[in-house]
Enzyme design. Structure first.
Site: not given
Ligand code: ADP
Ligand code: ADP
Ligand code: ZN
Length: 217
Positions: A13, A88, A127, A160, A171
């Site tokens: 995302k 979410r 990541r 992270r 998660r």
């Molecule tokens: P990822 O990109 O790996 O999905 P995020 O950066 O979106 O992780 O979220 C990291 C953490 O922040 C989540 O595990 C949660 O604790 C909190 N968080 C983010 N967005 C939300 C949401 N919409 N509702 C509740 N908690 C959230």
């Molecule tokens: P999210 O925001 O959904 O948690 P990220 O965009 O941070 O996910 O991506 C998670 C990890 O996977 C990052 O290290 C990113 O560089 C890698 N990544 C993202 N898209 C792809 C893909 N299509 N193939 C392989 N690795 C990816």
């Protein structure tokens, strides 16, 4: 263009949102980034949120809904926005529907990125994020030119705290239980588009481009 990027942690995302920001000139609203900012500042909200984030649990709905409600009223959202990591839960989705109705900003599309759990674990554990500008990398799939430093700004990269194996598993379970039901929610609303997130980063981007170019006015 008003878009939600929906999908499990690590599906891409943030990566796709950043590319869409550059391409379409609309803001990315990442509740994760906003919450991490609050944690770093040490604000009361950040202190409260940290307890949940460290364990891989969701921050309470009222907190994130409040953040998004405020953010969406910012002038820069008038031309569109990309919601990344929100909503979410079903109550968050209902609250968003209400807010967008008040603001008269209907959603165009919800892009649901699908990636299997094995690949998610590999993506999250590799990541890395820039400490200065927040750009994301992957040690294997999207490495920086100079190891441990950001291509864009030269900042140092970090892992992270919640991208450690035990928290990752928690998660993914939280996603299955609380977030995955939103796929049906938006399918029923008639605005869901499913994207194969297993493809390489540029291919996923092409697929998103194709979908948005074809379906929006
Ligand atoms: P990822 O990109 O790996 O999905 P995020 O950066 O979106 O992780 O979220 C990291 C953490 O922040 C989540 O595990 C949660 O604790 C909190 N968080 C983010 N967005 C939300 C949401 N919409 N509702 C509740 N908690 C959230
Ligand atoms: P999210 O925001 O959904 O948690 P990220 O965009 O941070 O996910 O991506 C998670 C990890 O996977 C990052 O290290 C990113 O560089 C890698 N990544 C993202 N898209 C792809 C893909 N299509 N193939 C392989 N690795 C990816
Ligand atoms: Zn950077």
């Amino acid at each position: 263009m008003r878009i939600i990027l929906l999908g499990p942690p690590g599906c891409g995302k943030g990566t796709q949102a950043k590319m869409m920001v550059e391409k379409f000139g609309i803001p990315q609203i990442s509740t994760g980034d906003i919450l991490r900012g609050a944690v770093k500042e040490g604000s009361p909200m950040g202190k409260e949120a940290k307890k949940y984030m460290d364990g891989g649990l969701l921050v309470p709905d009222e907190v994130v809904v409040g953040i998004v409600r405020e953010r969406l009223q910012n002038k820069d959202c008038a031309s569109g926005f990309i919601l990344d990591g929100f909503p979410r839960t079903l109550p968050q989705a209902d609250a968003l529907t209400e807010v967008l109705k008040e603001l008269q900003l209907p959603l165009d599309r919800v892009l649901s990125l699908t990636v299997d759990n094995q690949a998610l674990i590999e993506r999250l554990s590799g990541r890395r994020t820039c400490r200065e500008c927040g750009r994301g990398y992957h040690i294997k799939f999207d490495p920086p030119k100079k190891p441990d430093f950001c291509d864009a700004c030269g900042g140092s990269l970090f892992q992270r705290d919640d991208d450690k194996e035990e928290t990752i598993r928690e998660r993914l379970t939280v996603y299955e239980n609380q977030t995955a039901p939103l796929i049906a929610y938006y399918r029923e609303a008639g605005i869901l588009a499913v994207i194969d997130g297993m493809k390489k980063i540029p291919e996923v981007q092409k697929e998103i481009d194709r979908l948005l170019g074809g379906g929006l006015d």
